[in-house]
Design an enzyme around this catalytic site. Structure first.
Site, PDB file in Angstrom:
ATOM      1  N   CYS A  78       0.783  -1.043  -0.026  1.00  0.00           N
ATOM      2  CA  CYS A  78      -0.096  -0.188   0.036  1.00  0.00           C
ATOM      3  C   CYS A  78       0.770   1.347   0.026  1.00  0.00           C
ATOM      4  CB  CYS A  78      -1.092  -0.010   1.254  1.00  0.00           C
ATOM      5  SG  CYS A  78      -2.329   1.110   0.717  1.00  0.00           S
ATOM      6  N   CYS A  95      -0.167   4.291   1.675  1.00  0.00           N
ATOM      7  CA  CYS A  95      -0.418   5.339   2.939  1.00  0.00           C
ATOM      8  C   CYS A  95       0.763   5.374   3.982  1.00  0.00           C
ATOM      9  CB  CYS A  95      -1.945   4.995   3.505  1.00  0.00           C
ATOM     10  SG  CYS A  95      -1.817   3.261   4.179  1.00  0.00           S
ATOM     11  N   CYS A 110      -3.860   6.333   0.224  1.00  0.00           N
ATOM     12  CA  CYS A 110      -3.314   4.960  -0.304  1.00  0.00           C
ATOM     13  C   CYS A 110      -3.317   5.242  -1.940  1.00  0.00           C
ATOM     14  CB  CYS A 110      -4.127   3.863  -0.009  1.00  0.00           C
ATOM     15  SG  CYS A 110      -4.747   3.759   1.624  1.00  0.00           S
ATOM     16  N   LYS A 118     -12.451  -4.109   1.990  1.00  0.00           N
ATOM     17  CA  LYS A 118     -12.183  -3.351   3.043  1.00  0.00           C
ATOM     18  C   LYS A 118     -12.916  -1.962   3.726  1.00  0.00           C
ATOM     19  CE  LYS A 118      -7.616  -0.810   3.945  1.00  0.00           C
ATOM     20  NZ  LYS A 118      -6.392  -0.825   3.289  1.00  0.00           N
ATOM     21  N   ARG A 145      -3.487   3.513  12.607  1.00  0.00           N
ATOM     22  CA  ARG A 145      -2.905   4.627  11.963  1.00  0.00           C
ATOM     23  C   ARG A 145      -1.952   5.518  12.798  1.00  0.00           C
ATOM     24  NH1 ARG A 145      -8.480   6.427   8.999  1.00  0.00           N
ATOM     25  NH2 ARG A 145      -8.580   4.744   7.843  1.00  0.00           N
ATOM     26  N   ARG A 205     -10.901   8.335   3.991  1.00  0.00           N
ATOM     27  CA  ARG A 205     -10.681   7.207   2.816  1.00  0.00           C
ATOM     28  C   ARG A 205     -12.132   6.693   2.605  1.00  0.00           C
ATOM     29  NH1 ARG A 205      -5.813   4.763   6.048  1.00  0.00           N
ATOM     30  NH2 ARG A 205      -4.365   6.274   5.308  1.00  0.00           N
ATOM     31  N   LYS A 253     -12.392  -6.971   5.953  1.00  0.00           N
ATOM     32  CA  LYS A 253     -11.628  -6.284   7.058  1.00  0.00           C
ATOM     33  C   LYS A 253     -12.381  -5.107   7.482  1.00  0.00           C
ATOM     34  CE  LYS A 253      -7.441  -3.308   7.172  1.00  0.00           C
ATOM     35  NZ  LYS A 253      -6.416  -2.757   6.762  1.00  0.00           N
ATOM     36  N   TYR A 276      -3.437  -9.284  16.191  1.00  0.00           N
ATOM     37  CA  TYR A 276      -2.190  -8.998  16.920  1.00  0.00           C
ATOM     38  C   TYR A 276      -1.991  -9.875  18.195  1.00  0.00           C
ATOM     39  CZ  TYR A 276      -2.739  -5.137  13.819  1.00  0.00           C
ATOM     40  OH  TYR A 276      -2.754  -4.209  12.586  1.00  0.00           O
TER      41      TYR A 276
HETATM   42  C1  PBG Z   1      -4.330   0.482   4.777  1.00  0.00           C
HETATM   43  C2  PBG Z   1      -4.380  -0.231   6.096  1.00  0.00           C
HETATM   44  C3  PBG Z   1      -5.240  -0.164   7.026  1.00  0.00           C
HETATM   45  C4  PBG Z   1      -4.916  -1.012   8.024  1.00  0.00           C
HETATM   46  C5  PBG Z   1      -3.974  -1.466   7.489  1.00  0.00           C
HETATM   47  N1  PBG Z   1      -3.533  -1.037   6.193  1.00  0.00           N
HETATM   48  C6  PBG Z   1      -6.628   0.766   7.169  1.00  0.00           C
HETATM   49  C7  PBG Z   1      -6.417   2.050   7.142  1.00  0.00           C
HETATM   50  O1  PBG Z   1      -5.568   2.931   7.805  1.00  0.00           O
HETATM   51  O2  PBG Z   1      -7.427   2.776   6.306  1.00  0.00           O
HETATM   52  C8  PBG Z   1      -5.658  -1.053   9.532  1.00  0.00           C
HETATM   53  C9  PBG Z   1      -5.236  -2.240  10.153  1.00  0.00           C
HETATM   54  C10 PBG Z   1      -5.585  -2.259  11.659  1.00  0.00           C
HETATM   55  O3  PBG Z   1      -6.294  -1.240  12.242  1.00  0.00           O
HETATM   56  O4  PBG Z   1      -5.101  -3.148  12.308  1.00  0.00           O
HETATM   57  N2  PBG Z   1      -3.620   0.377   3.914  1.00  0.00           N
END
Ligand code: PBG
Length: 316
Positions: A110, A112, A120, A188, A198, A210, A241, A306
């Site tokens: 990605c 971001c 992104c 997503k 984030r 987003r 997700k 996690y």
């Molecule tokens: C975006 C991305 C996100 C997460 C992982 N990759 C979402 C976002 O920030 O929009 C979130 C994962 C998490 O909350 O554990 N590439």
């Protein structure tokens, strides 16, 4: 009676038992040496340098899958650090495959974490709104290829950019990486459960949000359409997700599609359980196992969590 027996057998066979190899364990890797820096918003999760990542793996008992995220040193508008051959993710892949050849290494693909604006996608020059689709797809393919060259088993495009799976599949095939597979972040949602993450990656959008490219949580059909599309473009595994608030989507996807379904139990889900258990390890274990089992019961074949490291220990 016969029917009773049959029914009771059925009931038993429907029991779902969580196993360590259902879990994909995420890591946040940073440049440097000897680093294990706590992430404030995600107690128990760290930014680790590659040496500590390698030290950590033997502790993650029974875990077969690792998902890597990298922390950028220098962000820019084009996310150029993301596809460096000697970037931190690329080096982490090499180190993992060298020390643990049986581990399945998956990489987040990605922009971001690497863009100065935190989106992104690559935006058109001097614009805060217009996406440069060609440049975005090209960059995603470059990142995926750099991960494949380093030895990644799966690349996981997560930009929700239409065409990303097909573009990456073509780039991999053309460059001799037919065996590198794709785990697509297909569905997503624009979720409020991402905020701890984030903070961990410093990847919150600097302006806007987003919602224009992540899905609306009021809609379930759209998720199935996205999944169908990604499968047609060559996704080997599709992902939903977040997980806990989207069990219906996981269930529907499992009924409808033949490819394995992954679900991402995101940072907010992790933090909720941490908060609720208030430091009591037994409560934490019980909550986490119940939550993760429910995700499996709904139909997920793989779960990003996690709690992965703990799950390995708890279920030993
Ligand atoms: C975006 C991305 C996100 C997460 C992982 N990759 C979402 C976002 O920030 O929009 C979130 C994962 C998490 O909350 O554990 N590439």
């Amino acid at each position: 009676m016969r029917t009773y027996e049959v029914n009771s057998l059925r009931t038993v066979s429907k029991i779902r038992i969580l196993k360590p190899d259902d879990i994909i364990l995420p890591y946040f890797v940073v440049d440097g040496h000897g680093i294990r820096r706590p992430i404030k918003s995600m107690p128990g999760i760290y930014h680790v340098s590659i040496d500590n990542l390698i030290n950590d793996i033997p502790d993650a008992k029974g875990i077969k899958y690792i998902l890597l995220f990298g922390l950028a040193i220098k962000k820019d508008k084009k996310a150029q650090e993301a596809f460096r051959f000697d970037g931190v993710v690329q080096r982490a892949i090499k180190a993992l495959k060298k020390h643990f050849p049986d581990l399945i290494v998956i990489t987040d693909v990605c922009l971001c974490p690497y863009t100065s604006h935190g989106h992104c996608r690559i935006l058109k020059e001097n614009s805060k709104l217009d996406v440069d689709s060609d440049a975005t797809l090209e960059t995603l393919a470059k990142i995926a290829l750099s991960h494949a060259r380093a030895g990644a088993d799966f690349v996981a495009p997560s930009a929700m950019m239409p065409g990303q799976v097909g573009t990456i599949r073509k780039a991999l095939d053309k460059n001799g990486f037919k065996n590198t597979r794709i785990l697509a972040y297909s569905a997503k949602y624009a979720s409020n459960f991402y905020s701890p993450f984030r903070e961990a990656l410093d990847s919150a959008p600097r302006f806007g949000d987003r919602r224009s490219y992540q899905l609306d949580f009021r809609n379930s059909e759209e998720a199935l359409t996205k999944i169908r599309q990604d499968i047609s473009e060559g996704a080997d595994i599709v992902m939903i997700k977040p997980a806990l608030a989207y069990l219906d989507i996981i269930y529907k996807a499992k009924q409808e599609f033949d490819v394995p379904i992954a679900a991402y139990s995101v940072s907010g889900e992790y933090s909720m359980i941490k908060e609720l258990s208030g430091g009591d390890k037994i409560k934490e274990r019980n909550l986490a196992i119940e939550a993760l089992t429910s995700i499996k019961r709904a139909g997920a074949d793989l779960i990003i969590s996690y709690f992965g490291k703990e799950v390995g220990k708890w279920l030993r």
